[in-house]
Write an enzyme that holds these catalytic residues in place. Structure first.
Site, PDB file in Angstrom:
ATOM      1  N   LYS A  79       0.854  -1.178   0.000  1.00 23.77           N
ATOM      2  CA  LYS A  79       0.000   0.000   0.000  1.00 23.77           C
ATOM      3  C   LYS A  79       0.894   1.233   0.000  1.00 23.77           C
ATOM      4  O   LYS A  79       1.898   1.279   0.718  1.00 23.77           O
ATOM      5  CB  LYS A  79      -0.882  -0.022   1.256  1.00 23.77           C
ATOM      6  CG  LYS A  79      -1.826   1.168   1.381  1.00 23.77           C
ATOM      7  CD  LYS A  79      -2.700   1.043   2.624  1.00 23.77           C
ATOM      8  CE  LYS A  79      -3.689   2.186   2.751  1.00 23.77           C
ATOM      9  NZ  LYS A  79      -4.550   2.050   3.956  1.00 23.77           N
ATOM     10  N   SER A 158      -9.539   2.272   3.205  1.00 21.93           N
ATOM     11  CA  SER A 158      -8.640   2.973   2.321  1.00 21.93           C
ATOM     12  C   SER A 158      -7.660   2.056   1.579  1.00 21.93           C
ATOM     13  O   SER A 158      -7.064   2.491   0.603  1.00 21.93           O
ATOM     14  CB  SER A 158      -7.843   4.027   3.103  1.00 21.93           C
ATOM     15  OG  SER A 158      -6.971   3.408   4.028  1.00 21.93           O
ATOM     16  N   SER A 182      -9.752   0.093   7.521  1.00 28.06           N
ATOM     17  CA  SER A 182      -9.199   0.165   6.164  1.00 28.06           C
ATOM     18  C   SER A 182      -8.557  -1.108   5.625  1.00 28.06           C
ATOM     19  O   SER A 182      -8.189  -1.164   4.457  1.00 28.06           O
ATOM     20  CB  SER A 182      -8.185   1.298   6.076  1.00 28.06           C
ATOM     21  OG  SER A 182      -8.849   2.529   6.064  1.00 28.06           O
TER      22      SER A 182
END
Lengths: 507, 99
Positions: A79, A158, A182
């Protein structure tokens, strides 16, 4: 090659050790897939082929020497909230467009090649909501990420790029971060498995800060077994670099995977607590809307299957959990407004072109560099921390945070794990809530309580709804009980096949 | 509770942001929408409850520690300044602050 795409982390590691394939071949294969991905999971400039192949060659050299580390040579993507020396780091923000970190995040190091890491090869950097703020990945400054199950829907956020890439078999595993859900929510929306460990398990060093008392890193993969392997390498004390890193020795999170549920609990059979408030179809006291019927149905079916495997269900009460939305958005925004003050156009990142003076430079730089959601949270944070409002909002929220945590403490007297929905709905359509921040916040109702308490939580696939969209079930454990969560998840995945379902068109 | 346009300007200044009129208006509506959710907090009796700033203290494992105050990182000035918008002779450049 079909088979390679669908292989999990453990299977790929096995093939590498048996010399069926090399790490260089594997990274060529997955890099090509990542660069051709149609879902927008990867950042366009999130690749560095030279670095990827250098890591792969190093892994191959170690394998040739007989190193049998369980993750050695297996590809992974990160990420883009983790800073990386060899890849750009943007946090999904214009503010950090083109930023080159001078160092690697501890989690990246722990998983990577060299420095005593697990030897995984980095394929590239994954799209996410700007500074990890969002539930739909629509807050990325770079591109929209599409859900592999239905390209007209969001992947969740997210860690949306991470979830979509793993679900589409573009990579076997990815890192994510979870501040208010997330990892769990996008895992649920994309039909994969993800775990957020206990706060403090994974080092936050090099994880770009959003809300420091909540941020945690965790793995996202296609099985609990793979997540256990990844988590075992990710988590280790980092005492000199993260003051909240727990001083607990590395743990092998795979060690309890095979424990039968009839003996997995602290007093014999595993006791699964089902929150009274979360199982009635509504969140009774809260403003959040009803849970989709198909979600309630699939979760109660999953619970029945766990019961048949020897678990017992007990009703529990989380009387303050419905307050998690205001409490979380006050605390997280306050911490964000403080953390993001470092983006001022001086030391790194964007700077406005022709400021009249220093203050003007700060203001224009920040207003140009941040997207709407980030601006909103900075504003909320600055307000609740400002003179005259601090007690009524920030301090009040922190007190209720303790009440929420105490609810869990009481609940874990009566059960070993807690199970419930991850979200009230499946993944929604792109754009549906884009102009309605409060609607986005409300969708976080079931993931926020465990985040506020700092407890480990995970999401496992438990079926599809009528529109063929994945449904996840949330499992919450007591502090440091990750191996029990993974045990329950693995036992469930041994008797069911939901986690093996793939979106149509995924090859 | 409802924020007015002056409140928004005041907060934006505190946060070092400059919002134009339309941004300000939208921000005000959205923040007020959020504070509608916040009102339910006020009904909760929190007398005598310690604020929880961190989950670590609840785990009763350890208190937050401070490391020894010694330099642990070597000097990386050049790499650290690589992404800075303006640097001269190892210093960060900003617009003039003193006339």
């Amino acid at each position: 090659m079909d088979e390679l795409n669908r292989s999990g982390v453990a299977e790929l590691a096995q093939q590498l050790r048996n010399k069926k394939i090399s790490a260089v071949e594997l990274s060529q294969h997955f890099l090509k897939r990542a660069q051709a991905d149609q879902h927008g999971s990867f950042l366009q400039n999130g690749f560095n082929e030279e670095a990827t192949f250098r890591q792969a060659r190093e892994a191959d050299a170690l394998i040739a020497k007989g190193d049998a580390s369980p993750l050695l040579g297996v590809p992974i993507a990160h990420k883009d909230i983790f800073v990386t020396q060899d890849f750009v780091t943007t946090a999904g923000s214009q503010m950090l467009n083109g930023y080159q970190s001078p160092f690697d995040a501890t989690v990246v190091r722990n998983l990577g090649v060299g420095h005593g890491g697990a030897g995984m090869v980095t394929i590239g950097k994954l799209n996410c909501d700007e500074f990890a703020m969002g539930s739909s990945n629509e807050n990325s400054a770079y591109s929209v990420v599409k859900n592999p199950w239905d390209a007209s829907r969001i992947p969740g956020g997210s860690s949306g790029g991470s979830a979509a890439a793993v679900a589409a078999c573009v990579v076997p595993a990815a890192t994510g971060t979870d501040t208010g859900g997330s990892i769990r929510q996008p895992a649920s929306f994309c039909g994969i498995t993800g775990i957020k460990p206990t706060y403090g398990r994974a080092s936050r060093y090099g994880m770009i800060s959003y809300a420091s008392s909540l941020d945690q890193a965790g793995p996202m993969a296609r099985s609990a077994q793979d997540c256990a392997l990844l988590l075992s390498s990710m988590c280790a004390p980092d005492l000199d670099r993260d003051s909240t890193s727990l001083d607990i020795a590395r743990e092998d999170f795979s060690k309890n995977l095979m424990t039968p549920l009839k003996s997995a609990g602290k007093n014999g059979a595993l006791k699964i607590g089902v929150p009274h408030e979360w199982s009635m179809g509504t969140t009774a006291r809260g403003k959040a809307k009803q849970i989709d019927e198909s979600i309630s149905l699939n979760i109660s079916n999953a619970l029945k299957q766990l019961q048949q495997s020897g678990a017992q269900l007990v009703e529990i009460d989380l009387p303050h959990a419905h307050l998690a939305i205001p409490v979380y958005y006050i605390i997280a925004s306050a911490e964000a407004s403080s953390n993001l003050s470092r983006f001022d156009g001086v030391k790194f990142g964007h700077r406005t072109s022709s400021p009249v003076d220093l203050i003007d430079m700060y203001k224009k730089t920040r207003t140009e560099g941040f997207g709407d959601e980030v601006l909103r949270r900075i504003m909320i944070g600055a307000y609740v921390l400002s003179h005259g409002y601090y007690d009524a909002y920030y301090l009040k929220a922190q007190k209720i945070r303790r009440l929420i945590a105490k609810d869990f403490e009481a609940a874990f007297q009566a059960c070993d794990v807690i199970a419930g929905p991850v979200a009230p709905t499946v993944a929604w359509k792109l754009g549906d809530k884009a102009d309605d921040p409060v609607a986005n916040y409300l969708a976080d109702i079931f993931t926020l309580p465990a985040s506020l308490a700092g407890l480990p939580g995970m999401s496992i696939p438990v079926g599809l709804d009528g529109a063929n969209m994945p449904i996840g079930m949330q499992l919450i454990g007591n502090y440091l009980y990750e191996s029990l969560l993974l045990n329950v998840a693995h036992q469930f995945q041994t008797i069911t096949s939901h986690h093996t379902l793939k979106a149509g068109g995924v090859v | 509770m409802s924020l007015n346009p002056q409140d928004i300007q005041r907060i934006a200044n505190l946060a070092r942001l400059s919002l134009d009129e339309s941004q300000s208006k939208r921000m005000r509506e959205q923040i007020n929408g959020f504070f509608d959710l916040v009102t339910q907090m006020q009904d909760i009796n929190t007398e005598g409850i310690e604020p929880m700033s961190h989950p670590v203290d609840l785990m009763q494992l350890q208190t937050l520690r401070l490391r020894d105050d010694v330099a642990s990182e070597p000097n990386h000035r050049e790499t650290n300044q690589r992404s800075a918008p303006a640097v001269e002779r190892g210093l960060f450049l900003v617009p003039k602050v003193i006339e």
